[in-house]
Design a protein around this motif. Structure first.
Motif, PDB file in Angstrom:
ATOM      1  N   ARG A 229       0.803  -1.209   0.000  1.00 30.27           N
ATOM      2  CA  ARG A 229       0.000   0.000   0.000  1.00 30.27           C
ATOM      3  C   ARG A 229       0.849   1.278   0.000  1.00 30.27           C
TER       4      ARG A 229
ATOM      5  N   ASP B 197      -2.288  -6.914  -5.549  1.00 27.29           N
ATOM      6  CA  ASP B 197      -3.374  -6.141  -6.161  1.00 27.29           C
ATOM      7  C   ASP B 197      -2.969  -4.702  -6.426  1.00 27.29           C
ATOM      8  N   TYR B 198      -1.717  -4.366  -6.154  1.00 22.40           N
ATOM      9  CA  TYR B 198      -1.199  -3.007  -6.329  1.00 22.40           C
ATOM     10  C   TYR B 198      -0.367  -2.861  -7.600  1.00 22.40           C
TER      11      TYR B 198
ATOM     12  N   PHE C 161      -3.865  -1.867 -11.571  1.00 25.40           N
ATOM     13  CA  PHE C 161      -5.226  -1.709 -11.059  1.00 25.40           C
ATOM     14  C   PHE C 161      -5.766  -0.342 -11.438  1.00 25.40           C
TER      15      PHE C 161
ATOM     16  N   MET D  71      -9.257   2.331  -9.967  1.00 23.70           N
ATOM     17  CA  MET D  71     -10.265   2.483  -8.922  1.00 23.70           C
ATOM     18  C   MET D  71     -11.608   2.884  -9.535  1.00 23.70           C
TER      19      MET D  71
ATOM     20  N   GLU E 164     -13.353   1.281  -5.082  1.00 26.62           N
ATOM     21  CA  GLU E 164     -12.991  -0.140  -5.047  1.00 26.62           C
ATOM     22  C   GLU E 164     -11.868  -0.403  -6.040  1.00 26.62           C
ATOM     23  N   ARG E 165     -10.877  -1.147  -5.583  1.00 25.58           N
ATOM     24  CA  ARG E 165      -9.714  -1.464  -6.412  1.00 25.58           C
ATOM     25  C   ARG E 165     -10.052  -2.595  -7.387  1.00 25.58           C
TER      26      ARG E 165
ATOM     27  N   HIS F 296      -8.247  -4.881  -9.902  1.00 31.67           N
ATOM     28  CA  HIS F 296      -6.889  -5.269 -10.262  1.00 31.67           C
ATOM     29  C   HIS F 296      -6.878  -6.412 -11.273  1.00 31.67           C
TER      30      HIS F 296
END
Length: 351
Positions: free
Chosen positions: A238, A260-261, A264, A266, A270-271, A273
């Protein structure tokens, strides 16, 4: 899964860090560690060596990137000249003869699909396209229409068995069949690791025993830095400016991280990915946000990190612990984390 197309997010990653891993190496005064970085497989690939003369290193580096290009020429689905592209364009046709090397890559993916109970899936190309991840991250992130995802799931549901098959003819030639666009091949999360494994084989063949090769969240390691381990940082999921854990590694090992970073966008907070769950047709909501895997081969680490991410914490633990030669480190969205006893690495801080 990743593909081999040029990533629009590469410049951002360069500014904020070094993909999923940061190389935490202080160069000695004698410059015993040399690093070369080039664009390959749609990402940056860095090759670091220790104690190698200039001419010898230059030849080895060129050989490494030649080998990576050869794998890309087999497995990329974006390049219209590759066999994977041709197979994807003609689903349902007669079995397609493929090289032994491509058969090895596809066969590994099909085996992982079986042993992971479908958590890993080498046939998600069309679904990735629906989400806009065919070329990295879409310029304008949007969730596909529910009807498009439903149609993809329904098309898959027509088949009682998985719609990608690898067989051999009477002469032993490998034959690959893709039944439908719902099973279109995307081999990025297999072939990238395979390419790094072959790159390491190549550099060893050229007489270099101490090397570290990193590409797009995967790495493969050999030897040491003059008896000192290679020091590797694992990115905070994060905060790209922080390192969450580190590993000091010598010898023969590979590591891959899925999170998940990485790619991705938004939507309404909500992300969304790129690690898609084949059972839902949507980004995995397993609760995990980062998974790192250590194995002997980068191809295996690559596939395991994706599969475990989709499985979630508890199933992922069981999957890692029952498999010989596989170690893992996982971080969940709620802040919980876990590391297997044999994982070479230490936590620095939580997410």
């Amino acid at each position: 899964m990743d593909d081999f197309s040029p990533k629009k997010w590469v410049p951002l990653i360069l500014i904020l860090g070094f993909f999923s891993f940061w190389l935490l190496v202080k160069q000695p005064a004698q410059q015993e560690v040399h690093a070369t970085t080039r664009l390959a497989m749609g990402t940056l690939v860095s090759v670091s060596t220790w104690g190698v003369a200039g001419g010898e290193e230059e030849k080895a580096i060129n050989d490494v990137f030649t080998k990576i290009s050869q794998v890309e020429a087999l497995a990329s689905r974006q390049n219209s000249t590759t066999p994977v592209h041709e197979i994807n364009q003609s689903p349902g046709m007669k079995p397609f003869p493929v090289s032994e090397e491509l058969a090895t890559i596809v066969g590994a993916g099909l085996n992982m699909h079986t042993v992971s109970n479908g958590a890993f899936d080498p046939g998600l190309a069309h679904l990735l396209d629906l989400w806009g991840f065919a070329h990295g991250v879409p310029d304008v992130g949007r969730i596909p229409e529910a009807g498009a995802i439903t149609a993809w799931l329904e098309e898959r549901g027509k088949y009682s068995e998985y719609g990608i098959r690898l067989t051999k003819d009477k002469d032993g030639t490998a034959l690959l069949t893709v039944e439908s666009h719902a099973f279109a091949l995307d081999l990025g999360a297999i072939a990238k690791g395979y390419a790094l494994d072959k790159a390491m084989e190549t550099i060893k063949h050229d007489g270099i025993a101490n090397a570290l090769i990193i590409g797009g969240g995967d790495m493969v390691i050999s030897g040491s830095k003059g008896g000192k381990p290679w020091r590797i940082g694992i990115q905070h999921p994060r905060d790209r400016e922080k390192v969450m854990a580190f590993a000091e590694i010598s010898g023969e090992i590979a590591m891959a991280t899925s999170g998940d970073y990485e790619r991705f966008f938004m939507v309404a907070g909500e992300r969304q990915h790129h690690i898609l769950d084949p059972k839902t047709g949507r980004p995995s909501r397993s609760g995990l946000i980062s998974v790192s895997i250590q194995t002997k081969k980068a191809m295996d680490a690559d596939m395991f990190s994706t599969a475990v991410f989709v499985m979630g914490m508890e199933k992922g633990k069981a999957f890692i612990e029952k498999t010989d030669g596989v170690e893992g480190m996982m971080v969940a969205e709620d802040g919980s984390r876990w590391k297997s006893s044999g994982f070479k690495g230490q936590w620095l801080e939580g997410p």
